[in-house]
Design a protein around this motif. Structure first.
Motif, PDB file in Angstrom:
ATOM      1  N   VAL A  30      88.231  42.095   0.314  1.00 50.26           N
ATOM      2  CA  VAL A  30      87.733  43.469   0.352  1.00 50.26           C
ATOM      3  C   VAL A  30      88.648  44.399  -0.463  1.00 50.26           C
ATOM      4  O   VAL A  30      88.176  45.268  -1.205  1.00 50.26           O
ATOM      5  N   SER A  31      89.944  44.187  -0.349  1.00 50.64           N
ATOM      6  CA  SER A  31      90.918  44.965  -1.105  1.00 50.64           C
ATOM      7  C   SER A  31      90.695  44.780  -2.604  1.00 50.64           C
ATOM      8  O   SER A  31      90.731  45.742  -3.386  1.00 50.64           O
TER       9      SER A  31
ATOM     10  N   PRO B  79      94.983  48.653  -2.455  1.00 57.17           N
ATOM     11  CA  PRO B  79      95.805  47.761  -1.619  1.00 57.17           C
ATOM     12  C   PRO B  79      95.397  47.852  -0.150  1.00 57.17           C
ATOM     13  O   PRO B  79      95.043  48.935   0.326  1.00 57.17           O
ATOM     14  N   ILE B  80      95.437  46.721   0.533  1.00 53.41           N
ATOM     15  CA  ILE B  80      94.957  46.679   1.923  1.00 53.41           C
ATOM     16  C   ILE B  80      95.794  47.584   2.845  1.00 53.41           C
ATOM     17  O   ILE B  80      95.306  48.017   3.887  1.00 53.41           O
ATOM     18  N   GLU B  81      97.007  47.901   2.422  1.00 51.61           N
ATOM     19  CA  GLU B  81      97.851  48.831   3.207  1.00 51.61           C
ATOM     20  C   GLU B  81      97.209  50.215   3.335  1.00 51.61           C
ATOM     21  O   GLU B  81      97.574  51.005   4.191  1.00 51.61           O
ATOM     22  N   HIS B  82      96.246  50.499   2.474  1.00 52.25           N
ATOM     23  CA  HIS B  82      95.514  51.769   2.540  1.00 52.25           C
ATOM     24  C   HIS B  82      94.293  51.663   3.457  1.00 52.25           C
ATOM     25  O   HIS B  82      93.566  52.642   3.629  1.00 52.25           O
TER      26      HIS B  82
ATOM     27  N   TRP C 254      87.134  51.189   5.576  1.00 54.36           N
ATOM     28  CA  TRP C 254      87.420  52.490   4.960  1.00 54.36           C
ATOM     29  C   TRP C 254      88.792  52.444   4.335  1.00 54.36           C
ATOM     30  O   TRP C 254      89.754  51.987   4.969  1.00 54.36           O
ATOM     31  N   MET C 255      88.896  52.943   3.139  1.00 50.42           N
ATOM     32  CA  MET C 255      90.183  53.046   2.464  1.00 50.42           C
ATOM     33  C   MET C 255      90.663  54.494   2.469  1.00 50.42           C
ATOM     34  O   MET C 255      89.848  55.417   2.325  1.00 50.42           O
ATOM     35  N   ARG C 256      91.993  54.652   2.643  1.00 48.40           N
ATOM     36  CA  ARG C 256      92.606  55.985   2.620  1.00 48.40           C
ATOM     37  C   ARG C 256      93.337  56.194   1.304  1.00 48.40           C
ATOM     38  O   ARG C 256      93.696  55.245   0.610  1.00 48.40           O
ATOM     39  N   LYS C 257      93.587  57.458   1.011  1.00 52.52           N
ATOM     40  CA  LYS C 257      94.288  57.843  -0.216  1.00 52.52           C
ATOM     41  C   LYS C 257      95.716  57.264  -0.235  1.00 52.52           C
ATOM     42  O   LYS C 257      96.188  56.796  -1.261  1.00 52.52           O
ATOM     43  N   GLN C 258      96.387  57.316   0.899  1.00 52.31           N
ATOM     44  CA  GLN C 258      97.730  56.752   1.024  1.00 52.31           C
ATOM     45  C   GLN C 258      97.725  55.639   2.068  1.00 52.31           C
ATOM     46  O   GLN C 258      96.777  55.510   2.838  1.00 52.31           O
ATOM     47  N   ARG C 259      98.815  54.873   2.096  1.00 51.27           N
ATOM     48  CA  ARG C 259      98.828  53.736   3.006  1.00 51.27           C
ATOM     49  C   ARG C 259      98.821  54.172   4.478  1.00 51.27           C
ATOM     50  O   ARG C 259      99.315  55.244   4.835  1.00 51.27           O
ATOM     51  N   VAL C 260      98.234  53.327   5.295  1.00 51.20           N
ATOM     52  CA  VAL C 260      98.176  53.586   6.738  1.00 51.20           C
ATOM     53  C   VAL C 260      98.799  52.451   7.534  1.00 51.20           C
ATOM     54  O   VAL C 260      98.838  52.474   8.761  1.00 51.20           O
ATOM     55  N   ARG C 261      99.255  51.392   6.825  1.00 50.88           N
ATOM     56  CA  ARG C 261      99.926  50.294   7.521  1.00 50.88           C
ATOM     57  C   ARG C 261     100.990  49.674   6.626  1.00 50.88           C
ATOM     58  O   ARG C 261     101.010  49.938   5.431  1.00 50.88           O
TER      59      ARG C 261
END
Ligand SMILES: O=C(O)CCC(=O)C(=O)O
Ligand SMILES: [Fe+2]
Length: 218
Positions: free
Chosen positions: A101-102, A108-111, A211-218
Motif C-alpha cells: 500500500v505504501s 512511507p508507511i510511517e505516515h 489514510w496517509m498523513r502529511k507527516q509521520r504518525v509512527r
C-alpha cells in the motif's frame, strides 16, 4: 514527497506517480483500471489477492465482535457501519499489505494510520464526507493527504463509493481499490474529493481503508 505547490503543464504535482496501465510493487502487479486527473482518482485492480481479502475479514471479525461487548460503541449518524483499526505489524499479512500500500500510494508507511476495516450490513452506509480534517481542528496540523479504499468482498447490491462532486461512483469488487488524494494547493480540488459509501441494499460490504498523513504518525 511530492511538492503540493509545484505545477507541471498547468496541473498540480500529484503524490501518486505511477503511469501507464500497470505497475509493479515488491510482490504484486497492480492494474490501473480507470483514472481521473484532477483531483487524481484511480480505480485499481489486483491490489489484494482473494486470500488476503478473506484473511483481513477473518482477522478483524473477532475484533469487531469484541468491541460490541462493551457499552461504549459509538452511534454515529453519518457512518452506520462497524469498524476497527489494526495497530500495524500485528500480523505478517499486515506488514506485507502495508508495504504494498505504501508503494502504491508513494508515501512511507510511517505516515500511515493503522489500516481501518469497515463492515456494512444491509441498509448501512457512510454519508458523504471528506477524509481530511477541517482547518479548525487540531488533527489538521498533521492532516491526511490521501486515501486508498480496498474492497474485501463482492457486494450483492449497492455499496458503491460515490463522489457527488465528480458525478462518479465505484462499485465494490473484491481485491480492487479506489485511490484519491487531496493535498492540492487549490482547495477547490481537495473539496471535490467529497465521497461516501452508498447504502448496501443486499448482502454485506467489507472494506479496508488506508489514510496517509502529511507527516509521520509512527
Ligand atoms: O465504504 C466506502 O466505500 C468508503 C469508505 C470511506 O469513505 C472511508 O473509509 O473513509
Ligand atoms: Fe472516506
Amino acid at each position: 514527497m511530492a511538492n503540493e505547490n509545484e505545477q507541471i503543464n498547468g496541473k498540480e504535482q500529484t503524490i501518486f506517480h505511477h503511469v501507464g496501465n500497470r505497475f509493479q510493487t515488491e510482490d504484486r502487479e497492480i492494474h490501473i483500471v480507470a483514472r481521473l486527473e484532477e483531483p487524481l482518482l484511480l480505480v485499481l485492480g489486483n491490489v489484494l489477492s482473494d486470500e488476503e481479502c478473506d484473511e483481513l475479514i477473518r482477522l478483524s471479525k473477532d475484533n469487531m465482535n469484541r468491541s460490541k461487548i462493551g457499552d461504549t460503541r459509538e452511534v454515529n449518524e453519518i457512518r452506520t457501519s462497524s469498524s476497527m483499526f489494526f495497530e500495524g505489524n500485528e500480523h505478517d499479512i499486515l506488514t506485507k499489505i502495508e508495504n504494498r500500500v505504501s508503494n502504491i500510494m508513494n508515501i512511507p508507511i510511517e505516515h500511515g494510520e493503522g489500516l481501518q476495516i469497515l463492515k456494512y450490513t444491509t441498509g448501512q452506509e457512510y454519508k458523504a464526507h471528506f477524509d481530511y480534517f477541517s482547518a479548525a481542528s487540531k488533527a489538521s496540523k498533521n492532516n491526511r493527504i490521501s486515501t486508498l479504499v480496498m474492497y474485501l468482498n463482492d457486494v450483492e447490491q449497492g455499496g458503491e463509493t460515490f463522489f457527488p462532486e465528480l458525478n462518479f461512483s465505484v462499485s465494490p469488487k473484491k481485491g480492487m481499490a479506489v485511490y484519491f488524494e487531496y493535498f492540492y494547493a487549490d482547495h477547490y480540488l481537495n473539496e471535490r474529493t467529497l465521497h461516501g459509501g452508498a447504502p448496501v441494499t443486499a448482502g454485506e460490504k467489507w472494506v479496508a481503508t488506508q489514510w496517509m498523513r502529511k507527516q509521520r504518525v509512527r
